[in-house]
Design a protein around this motif. Sequence first.
Motif, PDB file in Angstrom:
ATOM      1  N   ARG A 282      -2.087   7.837   0.033  1.00 56.23           N
ATOM      2  CA  ARG A 282      -0.758   7.876   0.645  1.00 56.23           C
ATOM      3  C   ARG A 282      -0.677   8.986   1.695  1.00 56.23           C
ATOM      4  O   ARG A 282      -0.235   8.780   2.824  1.00 56.23           O
ATOM      5  CB  ARG A 282       0.320   8.083  -0.420  1.00 56.23           C
ATOM      6  CG  ARG A 282       1.743   8.040   0.138  1.00 56.23           C
ATOM      7  CD  ARG A 282       2.772   8.405  -0.931  1.00 56.23           C
ATOM      8  NE  ARG A 282       2.674   9.797  -1.313  1.00 56.23           N
ATOM      9  CZ  ARG A 282       3.206  10.821  -0.620  1.00 56.23           C
ATOM     10  NH1 ARG A 282       3.867  10.597   0.487  1.00 56.23           N
ATOM     11  NH2 ARG A 282       3.076  12.061  -1.034  1.00 56.23           N
TER      12      ARG A 282
ATOM     13  N   GLY B  20       6.663   5.588   2.486  1.00 60.81           N
ATOM     14  CA  GLY B  20       5.404   5.635   1.737  1.00 60.81           C
ATOM     15  C   GLY B  20       5.621   6.115   0.318  1.00 60.81           C
ATOM     16  O   GLY B  20       6.220   7.159   0.088  1.00 60.81           O
TER      17      GLY B  20
ATOM     18  N   LEU C 153      -2.947   1.957   6.249  1.00 62.27           N
ATOM     19  CA  LEU C 153      -3.156   2.053   4.811  1.00 62.27           C
ATOM     20  C   LEU C 153      -4.582   1.664   4.414  1.00 62.27           C
ATOM     21  O   LEU C 153      -5.239   2.383   3.657  1.00 62.27           O
ATOM     22  CB  LEU C 153      -2.136   1.198   4.062  1.00 62.27           C
ATOM     23  CG  LEU C 153      -2.148   1.298   2.545  1.00 62.27           C
ATOM     24  CD1 LEU C 153      -2.029   2.746   2.080  1.00 62.27           C
ATOM     25  CD2 LEU C 153      -1.027   0.456   1.956  1.00 62.27           C
TER      26      LEU C 153
ATOM     27  N   GLU D 172       0.422  -3.083   9.834  1.00 61.37           N
ATOM     28  CA  GLU D 172      -0.881  -3.043   9.143  1.00 61.37           C
ATOM     29  C   GLU D 172      -1.760  -4.234   9.508  1.00 61.37           C
ATOM     30  O   GLU D 172      -2.952  -4.079   9.749  1.00 61.37           O
ATOM     31  CB  GLU D 172      -0.662  -2.987   7.631  1.00 61.37           C
ATOM     32  CG  GLU D 172      -1.931  -2.901   6.818  1.00 61.37           C
ATOM     33  CD  GLU D 172      -2.613  -1.551   6.867  1.00 61.37           C
ATOM     34  OE1 GLU D 172      -3.824  -1.502   6.569  1.00 61.37           O
ATOM     35  OE2 GLU D 172      -1.970  -0.537   7.194  1.00 61.37           O
TER      36      GLU D 172
ATOM     37  N   ALA E  82      -2.739   8.158   4.820  1.00 57.79           N
ATOM     38  CA  ALA E  82      -2.073   7.146   5.644  1.00 57.79           C
ATOM     39  C   ALA E  82      -0.949   7.789   6.454  1.00 57.79           C
ATOM     40  O   ALA E  82      -0.789   7.507   7.645  1.00 57.79           O
ATOM     41  CB  ALA E  82      -1.536   6.019   4.764  1.00 57.79           C
TER      42      ALA E  82
END
Length: 149
Positions: A38, A87, A121, A109, A41
């Motif tokens: 996390r 997130g 991600l 994404e 990202a």
Amino acid sequence: MTTRIEGGDELLRNLRRFGQAGKRQGERAVRATAEKVRSDAIKAIQRGPATGRIYRRGGGQNLSATHQASAPGEAPMTDTGNLVGSGKADHMGLTSDVKFTAPYANALEFGTMKMEARPFLYPAMESNRDFYIRKLEDAVNRAAREAAR
């Protein structure tokens, strides 16, 4: 999106041999990995400078007058902070889900028919494979020490 991490199943089987100590240490390893994915990202989204198109707009609503987008294949550039703020890492025992819940997260994404992907991600997950394996190996060793007491 599916990723296979080789050796993880064997390490988890070894953790189960150690009962509660193995479960506790395994959960710790999975949680640490999810939080790192996390975090990585988010760092990818907040990095700069981007190399994509520059958009000019009227400002307002806490937006700057210009925004430089990411180029296809780059992580998206933060603009409002909504993507970063969405997130989350949810932990359930030996499972963790890392997700970004902004309505446009999947479009960034994976891309759309009109826009190429700006992945953030999946690259974070891929770059943490070895970290995950190391954390699981450490968990097995810690569980073995706990069980031996």
